[in-house]
Write a protein that holds these residues in place. Structure first.
Motif, PDB file in Angstrom:
ATOM      1  N   PRO A   6       0.753  -1.235   0.081  1.00 37.27           N
ATOM      2  CA  PRO A   6      -0.043   0.044  -0.108  1.00 37.27           C
ATOM      3  C   PRO A   6       0.824   1.066   0.011  1.00 37.27           C
ATOM      4  N   ARG A   7       2.189   1.148   0.722  1.00 32.94           N
ATOM      5  CA  ARG A   7       3.104   2.468   0.742  1.00 32.94           C
ATOM      6  C   ARG A   7       3.390   2.636  -0.750  1.00 32.94           C
ATOM      7  N   LEU A   8       4.159   1.755  -1.490  1.00 31.67           N
ATOM      8  CA  LEU A   8       4.330   2.010  -2.865  1.00 31.67           C
ATOM      9  C   LEU A   8       3.200   2.450  -3.608  1.00 31.67           C
ATOM     10  N   LEU A   9       2.155   1.684  -3.411  1.00 33.54           N
ATOM     11  CA  LEU A   9       0.928   2.287  -4.491  1.00 33.54           C
ATOM     12  C   LEU A   9       0.471   3.616  -4.276  1.00 33.54           C
ATOM     13  N   ASP A  23      14.861   6.717  -8.870  1.00 34.38           N
ATOM     14  CA  ASP A  23      14.418   6.200  -7.488  1.00 34.38           C
ATOM     15  C   ASP A  23      15.795   5.933  -6.595  1.00 34.38           C
ATOM     16  N   VAL A  24      16.145   6.607  -5.476  1.00 36.25           N
ATOM     17  CA  VAL A  24      17.409   6.627  -4.843  1.00 36.25           C
ATOM     18  C   VAL A  24      17.092   5.520  -3.668  1.00 36.25           C
ATOM     19  N   GLY A  25      17.841   4.717  -3.519  1.00 38.40           N
ATOM     20  CA  GLY A  25      17.798   3.644  -2.525  1.00 38.40           C
ATOM     21  C   GLY A  25      16.699   2.572  -2.941  1.00 38.40           C
ATOM     22  N   THR A  26      16.866   2.160  -4.153  1.00 44.76           N
ATOM     23  CA  THR A  26      15.443   1.431  -4.922  1.00 44.76           C
ATOM     24  C   THR A  26      15.607  -0.101  -4.139  1.00 44.76           C
ATOM     25  N   ASP A  27      16.572  -0.661  -3.727  1.00 37.49           N
ATOM     26  CA  ASP A  27      16.664  -1.853  -3.152  1.00 37.49           C
ATOM     27  C   ASP A  27      15.855  -3.007  -4.185  1.00 37.49           C
ATOM     28  N   SER A  47      18.605   3.197  -8.445  1.00 38.56           N
ATOM     29  CA  SER A  47      19.881   3.702  -7.960  1.00 38.56           C
ATOM     30  C   SER A  47      20.054   3.099  -6.547  1.00 38.56           C
ATOM     31  N   ASP A  48      21.239   2.749  -5.925  1.00 38.54           N
ATOM     32  CA  ASP A  48      21.298   2.277  -4.704  1.00 38.54           C
ATOM     33  C   ASP A  48      22.685   2.210  -4.457  1.00 38.54           C
ATOM     34  N   ASN A  49      23.324   2.729  -3.060  1.00 39.44           N
ATOM     35  CA  ASN A  49      24.677   2.786  -2.659  1.00 39.44           C
ATOM     36  C   ASN A  49      25.456   1.512  -2.640  1.00 39.44           C
ATOM     37  N   ALA A  52      24.325  -5.326  -3.348  1.00 36.34           N
ATOM     38  CA  ALA A  52      23.752  -6.278  -3.413  1.00 36.34           C
ATOM     39  C   ALA A  52      22.211  -6.048  -3.580  1.00 36.34           C
ATOM     40  N   PRO A  53      21.446  -4.955  -2.824  1.00 32.07           N
ATOM     41  CA  PRO A  53      20.402  -4.461  -3.507  1.00 32.07           C
ATOM     42  C   PRO A  53      20.295  -4.178  -4.913  1.00 32.07           C
ATOM     43  N   LEU A  54      21.203  -3.568  -5.285  1.00 29.63           N
ATOM     44  CA  LEU A  54      21.173  -3.243  -6.720  1.00 29.63           C
ATOM     45  C   LEU A  54      20.771  -4.437  -7.625  1.00 29.63           C
ATOM     46  N   ASP A  76      25.961   7.004  -4.459  1.00 25.36           N
ATOM     47  CA  ASP A  76      25.614   7.752  -3.124  1.00 25.36           C
ATOM     48  C   ASP A  76      24.654   8.784  -3.451  1.00 25.36           C
ATOM     49  N   GLY A  77      23.386   8.583  -2.793  1.00 27.41           N
ATOM     50  CA  GLY A  77      22.495   9.509  -3.044  1.00 27.41           C
ATOM     51  C   GLY A  77      22.114  10.009  -4.335  1.00 27.41           C
ATOM     52  N   LEU A  78      22.086  11.132  -4.831  1.00 24.45           N
ATOM     53  CA  LEU A  78      21.772  11.706  -5.944  1.00 24.45           C
ATOM     54  C   LEU A  78      22.965  12.205  -6.908  1.00 24.45           C
ATOM     55  N   MET A  91      12.371   7.006  -0.669  1.00 20.47           N
ATOM     56  CA  MET A  91      11.533   6.150   0.369  1.00 20.47           C
ATOM     57  C   MET A  91      12.395   5.075   1.255  1.00 20.47           C
ATOM     58  N   GLY A  92      11.726   5.009   2.160  1.00 16.19           N
ATOM     59  CA  GLY A  92      12.063   3.694   3.073  1.00 16.19           C
ATOM     60  C   GLY A  92      13.483   4.125   3.810  1.00 16.19           C
ATOM     61  N   MET A  93      14.000   5.231   4.073  1.00 20.00           N
ATOM     62  CA  MET A  93      15.118   5.748   4.718  1.00 20.00           C
ATOM     63  C   MET A  93      14.771   6.629   5.959  1.00 20.00           C
ATOM     64  N   PHE A  96      16.428  12.069   8.538  1.00 16.63           N
ATOM     65  CA  PHE A  96      17.759  12.876   8.290  1.00 16.63           C
ATOM     66  C   PHE A  96      18.596  12.358   7.181  1.00 16.63           C
ATOM     67  N   LEU A  97      18.764  11.042   6.821  1.00 16.46           N
ATOM     68  CA  LEU A  97      19.438  10.725   5.500  1.00 16.46           C
ATOM     69  C   LEU A  97      18.836  11.329   4.132  1.00 16.46           C
ATOM     70  N   ILE A  98      17.573  11.226   4.310  1.00 19.33           N
ATOM     71  CA  ILE A  98      16.865  11.650   3.030  1.00 19.33           C
ATOM     72  C   ILE A  98      17.236  13.397   3.073  1.00 19.33           C
ATOM     73  N   GLU A  99      17.213  14.071   4.094  1.00 18.62           N
ATOM     74  CA  GLU A  99      17.539  15.530   4.133  1.00 18.62           C
ATOM     75  C   GLU A  99      19.072  15.724   3.724  1.00 18.62           C
ATOM     76  N   ARG A 100      19.770  14.749   4.254  1.00 11.78           N
ATOM     77  CA  ARG A 100      21.297  14.758   3.668  1.00 11.78           C
ATOM     78  C   ARG A 100      21.511  14.685   1.900  1.00 11.78           C
ATOM     79  N   ILE A 101      20.747  13.570   1.501  1.00 13.11           N
ATOM     80  CA  ILE A 101      20.795  13.341   0.303  1.00 13.11           C
ATOM     81  C   ILE A 101      20.370  14.587  -0.628  1.00 13.11           C
TER      82      ILE A 101
HETATM   83  C1  LIG Z   1      14.852   0.105   3.282  1.00  9.23           C
HETATM   84  S1  LIG Z   1      15.442   0.167   1.642  1.00  9.23           S
HETATM   85  C2  LIG Z   1      14.030   0.871   1.053  1.00  9.23           C
HETATM   86  C3  LIG Z   1      13.727   0.310  -0.511  1.00  9.23           C
HETATM   87  C4  LIG Z   1      12.844   1.366  -1.176  1.00  9.23           C
HETATM   88  N1  LIG Z   1      13.087   2.661  -1.504  1.00  9.23           N
HETATM   89  C5  LIG Z   1      11.526   1.304  -0.507  1.00  9.23           C
HETATM   90  O1  LIG Z   1      11.166   2.179   0.124  1.00  9.23           O
HETATM   91  O2  LIG Z   1      10.771   0.102  -0.588  1.00  9.23           O
HETATM   92  C6  LIG Z   1      16.769   1.142   1.686  1.00  9.23           C
HETATM   93  C7  LIG Z   1      17.614   1.397   0.695  1.00  9.23           C
HETATM   94  O3  LIG Z   1      18.380   2.515   0.602  1.00  9.23           O
HETATM   95  C8  LIG Z   1      19.659   2.250   0.412  1.00  9.23           C
HETATM   96  N2  LIG Z   1      20.591   3.392   0.652  1.00  9.23           N
HETATM   97  C9  LIG Z   1      20.796   3.760   2.076  1.00  9.23           C
HETATM   98  N3  LIG Z   1      21.745   4.751   2.089  1.00  9.23           N
HETATM   99  C10 LIG Z   1      21.720   5.158   0.641  1.00  9.23           C
HETATM  100  C11 LIG Z   1      22.345   6.340  -0.137  1.00  9.23           C
HETATM  101  N4  LIG Z   1      23.355   7.321   0.824  1.00  9.23           N
HETATM  102  N5  LIG Z   1      22.343   6.331  -1.320  1.00  9.23           N
HETATM  103  C12 LIG Z   1      21.795   5.503  -2.099  1.00  9.23           C
HETATM  104  N6  LIG Z   1      21.071   4.165  -1.578  1.00  9.23           N
HETATM  105  C13 LIG Z   1      21.137   4.356  -0.083  1.00  9.23           C
HETATM  106  C14 LIG Z   1      20.248   0.976   1.029  1.00  9.23           C
HETATM  107  O4  LIG Z   1      21.155   0.473   0.522  1.00  9.23           O
HETATM  108  C15 LIG Z   1      18.707   0.147   0.595  1.00  9.23           C
HETATM  109  O5  LIG Z   1      18.721  -0.461  -0.352  1.00  9.23           O
END
Ligand SMILES: C[S@@+](CC[C@H](N)C(=O)[O-])C[C@H]1O[C@@H](n2cnc3c(N)ncnc32)[C@H](O)[C@@H]1O
Length: 218
Positions: A6-9, A23-27, A47-49, A52-54, A76-78, A91-93, A96-101
């Motif tokens: 429901p969150r992704l929808l 999509d940053v941190g796509t997992d 994208s992901d940093n 393994a998730p990538l 890393d980030g954007l 999403m899913g972070m 403060f990490l989102i703010e930093r990115i």
């Molecule tokens: C919990 S998952 C969220 C997956 C998806 N975005 C969601 O909301 O379902 C967080 C992902 O963010 C990635 N991540 C963490 N820090 C990051 C960064 N600085 N830049 C890019 N990806 C990052 C992690 O590797 C992980 O795959």
């Protein structure tokens, strides 16, 4: 195939039609896959940093048959941001990490941000407010026992009070049912803690927090 979450929808519902989404941190990569499959995005970058998730995202993208429309980026980030990217989802972070990115990126070509912090929502909304973004819409969803706030922001101005930064100006204004339920649960938990607290200062602090929340749902 749309995501079952429901969150992704809800995030997909917030996304406007764009040429390219990042999509940053796509997992697992489900969000960019859904964005392209639904026609909301013509193309996407997943994208992901971490490798393994990538690799998981690569597998899911291959299974969806969208390899020619979704690029995979290890970054890393954007840091990979390109001018054709019109929407960014993070999403899913933690907030403060989102703010930093966001803070490290040049977002001048970006027209929409879809943000789903797991916590510290006030930090994210405060960043938007201070950096020329306006909240256009919000969603509140319960997914696998957790409550999530999702934010859609576009370039513009806004001014928020502390409660709006924490709970969302649109969620509060529209008296979102999910948010009201969340606040009622919070009041119940704080009331329980107050009844158990022995320290009068602690009891008073809890009392003030309860009263503030009651004011919000009135
Ligand atoms: C919990 S998952 C969220 C997956 C998806 N975005 C969601 O909301 O379902 C967080 C992902 O963010 C990635 N991540 C963490 N820090 C990051 C960064 N600085 N830049 C890019 N990806 C990052 C992690 O590797 C992980 O795959």
């Amino acid at each position: 195939m749309l995501p079952k979450s429901p969150r992704l929808l809800a995030a997909l519902d917030l996304l406007t039609e764009v040429r390219c989404l990042a999509d940053v941190g796509t997992d697992h990569g489900y969000f960019p896959i859904a964005a392209v499959q639904s026609g909301k995005a013509s193309r996407a970058v997943a994208s992901d940093n971490k490798p393994a998730p990538l690799a998981t995202a690569a597998e899911h993208i291959a299974r969806s048959g969208l390899q020619d429309r979704i690029d995979l980026v290890l970054a890393d980030g954007l840091s990979f941001l390109r001018v054709d990217i019109a929407a960014v989802s993070i999403m899913g972070m933690g907030g403060f990490l989102i703010e930093r990115i966001l803070d490290a990126a040049d977002l001048s070509a970006v027209e929409q941000l879809i943000l789903g912090p797991n916590n510290d929502h006030a930090a994210v909304r405060g960043w938007l407010e201070d950096h020329g973004w306006r909240i256009a819409d919000e969603r509140f969803v319960r997914d696998r026992g957790h409550d999530y706030q999702l934010i859609s922001a576009v370039p513009g101005k806004m001014s928020l009070c502390p409660d709006e930064r924490t709970y969302g100006p649109i969620l509060l204004k529209t008296r979102n049912e999910g948010l009201l339920g969340h606040l009622r649960q919070k009041i119940a938990a704080l009331s329980e803690a107050r009844s158990l607290a022995r320290d009068p200062d602690k009891r008073q602090e809890l009392e003030i927090r309860i009263r503030n929340l009651e004011e919000l749902i009135r």
